[in-house]
Design a protein around this motif. Structure first.
Motif, short mmCIF file in Angstrom:
data_model
loop_
_atom_site.label_atom_id
_atom_site.label_comp_id
_atom_site.label_asym_id
_atom_site.label_seq_id
_atom_site.Cartn_x
_atom_site.Cartn_y
_atom_site.Cartn_z
N GLU A 178 62.09 14.04 1.99
CA GLU A 178 61.99 15.29 1.22
C GLU A 178 61.45 14.90 -0.11
O GLU A 178 61.67 14.17 -0.94
N ARG A 216 71.15 18.97 -5.39
CA ARG A 216 70.77 18.05 -4.59
C ARG A 216 69.35 17.93 -4.28
O ARG A 216 68.77 16.90 -3.92
N GLN A 257 60.66 0.93 10.33
CA GLN A 257 60.56 2.01 11.21
C GLN A 257 60.51 3.45 10.31
O GLN A 257 61.34 3.42 9.27
N PHE A 258 59.44 4.01 10.34
CA PHE A 258 59.11 5.52 9.60
C PHE A 258 59.58 6.53 10.63
O PHE A 258 58.85 6.62 11.69
N GLY A 260 59.15 10.12 12.40
CA GLY A 260 58.05 10.95 12.68
C GLY A 260 57.98 12.27 12.33
O GLY A 260 57.42 13.20 12.74
N ARG A 263 54.91 15.04 8.82
CA ARG A 263 54.16 16.23 8.73
C ARG A 263 55.15 17.38 8.40
O ARG A 263 54.73 18.40 7.45
N ALA A 306 46.58 12.03 11.80
CA ALA A 306 46.75 12.56 12.86
C ALA A 306 48.20 11.82 13.49
O ALA A 306 48.87 12.41 14.12
N SER A 307 48.11 10.61 13.55
CA SER A 307 49.28 9.85 14.09
C SER A 307 49.82 8.68 13.01
O SER A 307 49.42 7.75 12.73
N PRO A 308 50.62 9.04 11.71
CA PRO A 308 50.83 8.33 10.90
C PRO A 308 51.63 7.27 11.52
O PRO A 308 52.28 7.31 12.39
N LEU A 310 54.21 4.32 12.53
CA LEU A 310 55.74 4.80 12.63
C LEU A 310 56.43 3.29 12.45
O LEU A 310 57.80 3.51 12.49
N ARG A 341 84.93 13.39 -3.31
CA ARG A 341 84.75 12.39 -2.21
C ARG A 341 83.49 11.60 -2.17
O ARG A 341 83.14 10.40 -1.78
N LYS A 342 82.40 12.22 -2.71
CA LYS A 342 80.92 11.44 -3.10
C LYS A 342 80.92 10.68 -4.23
O LYS A 342 80.07 10.24 -4.70
N ASP B 130 76.79 17.67 3.63
CA ASP B 130 76.32 16.50 3.09
C ASP B 130 75.19 16.07 3.54
O ASP B 130 74.87 15.59 4.59
N ASN B 131 74.33 15.80 2.44
CA ASN B 131 73.10 15.29 2.68
C ASN B 131 72.91 13.50 3.17
O ASN B 131 71.95 13.47 3.70
N ASP B 132 73.96 13.12 2.97
CA ASP B 132 73.88 11.64 3.47
C ASP B 132 74.24 11.51 4.99
O ASP B 132 74.39 10.38 5.60
N PRO B 175 61.34 5.85 16.33
CA PRO B 175 60.59 7.06 15.69
C PRO B 175 59.41 7.69 16.45
O PRO B 175 58.74 6.78 17.24
N THR B 176 59.25 8.86 16.58
CA THR B 176 58.14 9.34 17.44
C THR B 176 57.58 10.73 16.48
O THR B 176 58.28 11.32 15.81
N ASN B 177 56.46 10.64 16.28
CA ASN B 177 55.55 11.81 15.40
C ASN B 177 55.72 12.94 16.36
O ASN B 177 55.44 13.19 17.31
N VAL B 178 56.28 13.92 15.39
CA VAL B 178 56.55 15.21 16.12
C VAL B 178 55.66 16.45 15.16
O VAL B 178 55.84 16.34 14.04
N THR B 179 55.04 17.14 15.84
CA THR B 179 54.08 17.96 15.45
C THR B 179 54.50 19.49 16.13
O THR B 179 54.62 19.92 17.16
#
Lengths: 406, 183
Positions: A178, A216, A257-258, A260, A263, A306-308, A310, A341-342, B130-132, B175-179
């Motif tokens: 994000e 956040r 591992q990245f 998906g 996009r 097209a296909s970053p 992974l 708590r955080k 909770d974002n975590d 992971p899988t690219n999702v469009t």
């Protein structure tokens, strides 16, 4: 805050673990410039007086600015004093430091939002032959071995670090989760100028729908570029930085591992930026600026291949991993039960549940600008008023916290 | 061991398909599809019929139908399993099919195979509390009970091999690219 307390003749001391502007002296990379233009550092009774109001301060210039402010009103700063613990007493608070103890009736915590660099849970899976640095430890590309660099995080720090490392000849892979895209200049003006005049930065914490979420939101993907260019993901793609999704994990055999979702991360950010520019355009129209400034325009969508990728085997192509994955404050010295708590301080616009204990300099503390130098003044004026009421034994009803609603 | 192992899997057909697709890898490129239509609230109706493979559109004898919804504790009508439960169904049925196929190939007669599958989820993720906390499962546990003419370590190897060759296991662990587009 010290200036506002002085203006109210409230006796106080400012404790500083090192020199004034310590974190700016010791925890910033060399090329960093302030994300806000020079004119926008408006502090109570102090501001920019040079001949480059639209420029962005270098780190030494920020240090000079803050030190100059302290000197200008003779702020009672006691340097080289590290707070070891703070606890409640019947009379207020006992502050233990490595230079002796202090007793006080009221205490303002202004120790910052960015004390400890966050790293993801998978950080300890990075193979040992690969160097790792946080954005807090990073100084310049010369620190790094030759070869590929994985920068994790694409907010303001990650994009700037990725840019200069890639330009140094070390190919950068940037893991993008994000992020909040923002043009440096819009319709001929700095984005911060627009957000300032349109009131976006003054938006109050008690006027937003979900303050928890607002606090956040990652930092704007802005850079204090001397040429005022926009450093977004497209700019990084243009110089050859490879974009991949959020770092989802590292396998036992050292494969990063990245996700998906690259996009969608980019689509979300493009849409959010569009909404901000819509707000600016509406304000410009309603305030008669159309025709006086450049016409509205929109930035091209963030380009995603097209296909970053992974996943990459780290030892095959990466020599250094840089974590630009955020920060959290350090309250290990705080023995007052105000943490959620955080591990963050529960507060209502900087007023904590513990009478006489205040917080400053956090994301969206009282206003969207609270985390900026430019936001400190208004917050300090409000909180010093509350603090003065507290010391006078006045209940300050208008400002009493309402924690139940948080 | 039984004289003739029969788990109901036509391994010869699978092996000949493997040989054929090795020679014609283009025919190995499949596209699996589903269509989904919102009904009301969290209720949606999905159908599965055609797919693409072996170089052409493939039709089925019938259309499979799936209703998805959320349970009543979410103030929903509960007319179908939740989408995440369909993921569990997909993983368990994929692993189970794989166990049968691998057992057949290894000449292991199965008498019964049952699995229970459970996914842990902290709703603080999808509710944005909770974002975590991630939206999806924090972990999935599958427990198999297998009665077969084989030693325990062979059964364990069977289950391990099934995971190694499972499409759904790969989908949920990598992971899988999702469009997603709006048309």
């Amino acid at each position: 805050m010290s200036r506002c307390l002085s203006d109210r003749s409230i006796d106080h001391v400012v404790l500083e673990r090192g020199e004034i502007a310590h974190s700016w002296r010791t925890e910033r990379w060399d090329s960093l410039r302030l994300l806000t233009p020079n004119w926008q550092s408006r502090l109570p009774g102090y501001g920019y007086s040079g001949n480059d109001p639209d420029g962005y301060r270098t780190v030494p210039e920020v240090v000079e600015f803050i030190s100059g402010y302290a000197t200008a009103f003779a702020a009672p700063v006691q340097t080289h004093t590290t707070v070891v613990s703070v606890r409640r007493t019947e009379a207020g608070y006992l502050v233990r430091t490595d230079q002796g103890d202090w007793q006080c009736r009221a205490l303002v915590i202004a120790s910052g939002a960015c004390n400890i660099a966050d790293t993801p849970g998978c950080a300890d899976r990075v193979p040992r032959s690969i160097a790792t640095l946080t954005a807090q430890q990073y100084r310049n590309p010369g620190q790094l071995a030759d070869g590929g660099v994985l920068v994790v995080g694409a907010s303001s720090s990650g994009t700037q670090i990725a840019n200069e490392i890639h330009r140094s000849g070390r190919p950068v892979t940037l893991a993008v989760g994000e992020h909040i895209r923002a043009p440096r200049m819009y319709r001929g003006k700095d984005l911060e100028w627009w957000m300032d005049v349109a009131g976006v930065l003054d938006e109050r914490y008690d006027a937003v729908d979900d303050i928890g979420r607002a606090r956040r939101v990652p930092s704007l993907q802005l850079a204090g570029t001397p040429d005022r260019s926009t450093l977004d993901l497209n700019a990084l793609t243009d110089i050859g930085v490879r974009l991949v999704g959020r770092l989802a994990g590292i396998t036992e055999d050292g494969k990063a591992q990245f996700a998906g979702s690259l996009r969608n991360m980019c689509a979300l950010s493009d849409l959010k930026m569009g909404r901000l520019l819509d707000v600016i355009d509406a304000w410009a129209r309603d305030n008669g600026l159309d025709g006086l400034v450049a016409p509205p325009h929109r930035l091209p969508p963030t380009h995603v291949e097209a296909s970053p990728s992974l996943g990459i085997k780290l030892t095959d192509e990466i020599r250094t991993v840089i974590w630009a994955t955020g920060y959290h404050p350090d309250y290990s010295w705080l023995d007052v039960p105000v943490l959620d708590r955080k591990g963050l301080i529960r507060h209502d616009g900087g007023v904590t549940e513990s009478p006489g204990l205040y917080l400053m300099g956090m994301q969206f503390l009282r206003r969207r600008k609270s985390v900026l130098i430019d936001g400190a003044g208004d917050d300090a004026r409000d909180l010093s008023a509350h603090l003065a009421c507290f010391l006078a034994g006045d209940p300050c009803r208008a400002l009493v916290p309402h924690f139940a609603s948080q | 061991m039984a004289d003739v192992v029969n788990n109901g899997v036509n391994v010869e057909a699978l092996i000949s398909a493997r040989d054929a697709l090795t020679k014609a890898p283009e025919a190995a490129k499949f596209k699996w599809r589903a269509a989904c239509e919102w009904k009301n609230g969290t209720h949606s109706h999905s159908t599965v019929e055609g797919f693409f493979g072996l170089g052409e559109e493939q039709r089925r004898k019938r259309t499979f139908k799936f209703d998805a919804d959320h349970p009543e504790v979410f103030a929903s009508e509960d007319v179908g399993a939740t989408p995440v439960e369909y993921v569990l169904v997909g993983l368990a049925s994929c692993l189970t099919a794989g166990i049968a196929a691998v057992a057949q190939h290894w000449q292991i007669q199965l008498r019964s195979v049952t699995a229970t599958i459970e996914g842990d989820m902290d709703l603080q993720g999808i509710l944005g509390i909770d974002n975590d906390v991630r939206n999806g499962f924090s972990g999935i546990k599958v427990k198999y009970k297998i009665d077969a003419d084989a030693k325990r370590e062979d059964i364990e190897a069977l289950v391990a091999q099934s995971q190694k060759r499972s499409a759904v296991y790969d989908i949920v662990t990598n992971p899988t690219n999702v469009t997603v587009e709006v048309t």
